[in-house]
Design a protein around this motif. Structure first.
Motif, PDB file in Angstrom:
ATOM      1  N   PRO A 147      12.790 129.278 -10.769  1.00 49.28           N
ATOM      2  CA  PRO A 147      13.313 128.354  -9.772  1.00 49.28           C
ATOM      3  C   PRO A 147      12.364 127.171  -9.586  1.00 49.28           C
ATOM      4  O   PRO A 147      11.205 127.217 -10.004  1.00 49.28           O
ATOM      5  CB  PRO A 147      13.359 129.180  -8.484  1.00 49.28           C
ATOM      6  CG  PRO A 147      13.106 130.581  -8.869  1.00 49.28           C
ATOM      7  CD  PRO A 147      12.414 130.557 -10.184  1.00 49.28           C
ATOM      8  N   SER A 192      11.863 121.383  -4.372  1.00 50.08           N
ATOM      9  CA  SER A 192      11.580 119.966  -4.181  1.00 50.08           C
ATOM     10  C   SER A 192      12.214 119.502  -2.874  1.00 50.08           C
ATOM     11  O   SER A 192      13.401 119.770  -2.631  1.00 50.08           O
ATOM     12  CB  SER A 192      12.156 119.154  -5.349  1.00 50.08           C
ATOM     13  OG  SER A 192      11.917 117.774  -5.162  1.00 50.08           O
ATOM     14  N   VAL A 200      14.319 121.962  -0.928  1.00 53.59           N
ATOM     15  CA  VAL A 200      15.502 122.528  -1.573  1.00 53.59           C
ATOM     16  C   VAL A 200      15.047 123.450  -2.704  1.00 53.59           C
ATOM     17  O   VAL A 200      14.198 123.085  -3.512  1.00 53.59           O
ATOM     18  CB  VAL A 200      16.429 121.422  -2.133  1.00 53.59           C
ATOM     19  CG1 VAL A 200      17.625 122.023  -2.848  1.00 53.59           C
ATOM     20  CG2 VAL A 200      16.881 120.499  -1.008  1.00 53.59           C
ATOM     21  N   TYR A 251      16.032 125.190  -6.113  1.00 54.67           N
ATOM     22  CA  TYR A 251      16.966 125.036  -7.229  1.00 54.67           C
ATOM     23  C   TYR A 251      16.835 126.244  -8.139  1.00 54.67           C
ATOM     24  O   TYR A 251      15.732 126.604  -8.547  1.00 54.67           O
ATOM     25  CB  TYR A 251      16.657 123.765  -8.025  1.00 54.67           C
ATOM     26  CG  TYR A 251      16.856 122.499  -7.241  1.00 54.67           C
ATOM     27  CD1 TYR A 251      18.100 121.894  -7.159  1.00 54.67           C
ATOM     28  CD2 TYR A 251      15.791 121.921  -6.556  1.00 54.67           C
ATOM     29  CE1 TYR A 251      18.283 120.729  -6.428  1.00 54.67           C
ATOM     30  CE2 TYR A 251      15.965 120.756  -5.821  1.00 54.67           C
ATOM     31  CZ  TYR A 251      17.212 120.170  -5.767  1.00 54.67           C
ATOM     32  OH  TYR A 251      17.385 119.022  -5.036  1.00 54.67           O
ATOM     33  N   ARG A 307      18.589 127.978 -11.678  1.00 48.61           N
ATOM     34  CA  ARG A 307      19.503 127.801 -12.811  1.00 48.61           C
ATOM     35  C   ARG A 307      19.947 129.170 -13.301  1.00 48.61           C
ATOM     36  O   ARG A 307      19.127 130.016 -13.664  1.00 48.61           O
ATOM     37  CB  ARG A 307      18.833 127.031 -13.948  1.00 48.61           C
ATOM     38  CG  ARG A 307      19.801 126.754 -15.099  1.00 48.61           C
ATOM     39  CD  ARG A 307      19.194 125.853 -16.136  1.00 48.61           C
ATOM     40  NE  ARG A 307      17.978 126.366 -16.741  1.00 48.61           N
ATOM     41  CZ  ARG A 307      17.937 127.151 -17.808  1.00 48.61           C
ATOM     42  NH1 ARG A 307      19.037 127.549 -18.384  1.00 48.61           N
ATOM     43  NH2 ARG A 307      16.774 127.545 -18.288  1.00 48.61           N
ATOM     44  N   ILE A 312      23.709 125.279 -11.904  1.00 46.41           N
ATOM     45  CA  ILE A 312      22.483 124.980 -11.170  1.00 46.41           C
ATOM     46  C   ILE A 312      22.858 125.061  -9.700  1.00 46.41           C
ATOM     47  O   ILE A 312      23.801 124.398  -9.248  1.00 46.41           O
ATOM     48  CB  ILE A 312      21.907 123.599 -11.506  1.00 46.41           C
ATOM     49  CG1 ILE A 312      21.495 123.563 -12.974  1.00 46.41           C
ATOM     50  CG2 ILE A 312      20.734 123.280 -10.600  1.00 46.41           C
ATOM     51  CD1 ILE A 312      21.011 122.229 -13.454  1.00 46.41           C
ATOM     52  N   ALA A 363      21.690 124.751  -5.685  1.00 49.36           N
ATOM     53  CA  ALA A 363      20.725 124.155  -4.762  1.00 49.36           C
ATOM     54  C   ALA A 363      20.918 124.803  -3.393  1.00 49.36           C
ATOM     55  O   ALA A 363      22.039 124.849  -2.877  1.00 49.36           O
ATOM     56  CB  ALA A 363      20.932 122.644  -4.672  1.00 49.36           C
TER      57      ALA A 363
END
Length: 75
Positions: free
Chosen positions: A52, A55, A58, A60, A62, A67, A69
């Protein structure tokens, strides 16, 4: 079955928690500290192999086909 039985992606840390993606399709949330405390097991519904990223508050993640968020909705 065991939760989080295989992990290829590296965990990330933020705000006192560790976020661990599992190959079986869950993001495990563990409280950072000396004692193990599983806070949540969040099903994604697809296998995950990637680490993961975080940023601007948040998270993120995949998965095999998406993807995702996760964070607070901004105005």
């Amino acid at each position: 079955s065991q939760k989080g039985s295989a992990h290829s992606g590296s965990p990330v840390a933020a705000n006192g928690y560790l976020y661990l993606p599992s190959e079986d399709g869950e993001v495990l949330v563990v409280k950072a500290g000396k004692q193990f405390e599983l806070v949540a097991a969040n099903p994604v519904g697809e296998w995950m192999m990637a680490s993961p990223a975080i940023s601007d508050g948040v998270l993120y993640v995949r998965s095999a086909n998406h993807i995702i968020a996760v964070g607070e909705k901004q105005p």
